[in-house]
Design a protein around this motif. Structure first.
Motif, PDB file in Angstrom:
ATOM      1  N   ARG A   1     -29.488 -28.050  65.539  1.00 23.10           N
ATOM      2  CA  ARG A   1     -28.139 -28.247  66.082  1.00 23.10           C
ATOM      3  C   ARG A   1     -27.419 -26.910  66.093  1.00 23.10           C
ATOM      4  N   MET A   2     -26.794 -26.594  67.237  1.00 19.32           N
ATOM      5  CA  MET A   2     -26.097 -25.319  67.351  1.00 19.32           C
ATOM      6  C   MET A   2     -24.612 -25.559  67.588  1.00 19.32           C
ATOM      7  N   GLU A   3     -23.790 -24.878  66.790  1.00 18.89           N
ATOM      8  CA  GLU A   3     -22.346 -24.859  67.012  1.00 18.89           C
ATOM      9  C   GLU A   3     -22.038 -23.558  67.731  1.00 18.89           C
TER      10      GLU A   3
ATOM     11  N   PRO B   1     -18.277 -17.675  64.814  1.00 19.76           N
ATOM     12  CA  PRO B   1     -19.625 -17.194  65.129  1.00 19.76           C
ATOM     13  C   PRO B   1     -20.568 -18.368  65.367  1.00 19.76           C
ATOM     14  N   VAL B   2     -21.546 -18.154  66.219  1.00 14.57           N
ATOM     15  CA  VAL B   2     -22.534 -19.190  66.530  1.00 14.57           C
ATOM     16  C   VAL B   2     -23.288 -19.529  65.251  1.00 14.57           C
ATOM     17  N   ALA B   3     -23.463 -20.822  65.000  1.00 16.69           N
ATOM     18  CA  ALA B   3     -24.189 -21.269  63.806  1.00 16.69           C
ATOM     19  C   ALA B   3     -25.261 -22.262  64.228  1.00 16.69           C
TER      20      ALA B   3
ATOM     21  N   THR C   1     -29.148 -27.616  56.939  1.00 16.57           N
ATOM     22  CA  THR C   1     -29.144 -26.278  56.357  1.00 16.57           C
ATOM     23  C   THR C   1     -29.244 -25.236  57.461  1.00 16.57           C
ATOM     24  N   ARG C   2     -28.577 -24.103  57.251  1.00 15.54           N
ATOM     25  CA  ARG C   2     -28.650 -23.001  58.205  1.00 15.54           C
ATOM     26  C   ARG C   2     -29.938 -22.203  57.988  1.00 15.54           C
ATOM     27  N   PHE C   3     -30.314 -21.447  59.010  1.00 17.85           N
ATOM     28  CA  PHE C   3     -31.565 -20.695  59.008  1.00 17.85           C
ATOM     29  C   PHE C   3     -31.694 -19.792  57.778  1.00 17.85           C
TER      30      PHE C   3
END
Length: 131
Positions: free
Chosen positions: A78-80, A84-86, A46-48
């Motif tokens: 985990r960062m993509e 945009p940065v996710a 899940t994203r922030f």
């Protein structure tokens, strides 16, 4: 410290030795916000901002809880970096194993604790404004 204080401290540590692993575990997950994050991540990564909505936490509160959970290898970050940065958060194997423990604790609380609703536990609601 005095010799008497040292002696008393050693006595307490000896008496509590069997509880130490439980105490250490509770220190890793032992706040309602951390437990809400773990519960919110049970369905997967899940994203922030999704976690923020799911838990009702303010950004700082959620960030602090995530930092401790990542540090304790319960949650993975985990960062993509593609635009945009996710940033995604998910449970580690250790965190997934914790879900069974929390389920057992939920059952115990329902059997022995105060009356709780039969429906799925939900995150606390807040009336705060977005950060």
């Amino acid at each position: 410290m005095s010799a008497e204080t040292d002696s008393r401290q050693n006595e307490i540590e000896t008496q509590n030795a069997s509880a130490c692993p439980v105490i250490e575990a509770i220190e890793q997950i032992g706040t309602p916000w951390r437990m809400n994050v773990i519960y919110a991540l049970k369905e997967g990564e899940t994203r922030f901002n999704e976690l923020k909505r799911a838990t009702g936490a303010r950004s700082k509160t959620l960030s602090d809880a995530l930092d401790v959970l990542v540090e304790n290898d319960i949650v993975v970050r985990r960062m993509e970096e593609d635009a945009p940065v996710a940033v995604y958060y998910g449970l580690t194997t250790k965190g997934e194993a914790l879900l069974d423990v929390l389920s057992d604790l939920d059952e115990w609380a329902r059997d022995w604790g105060e009356e709780v609703p039969d429906e799925t536990i939900s995150a606390p609601t807040t009336t705060e404004t977005a950060d």
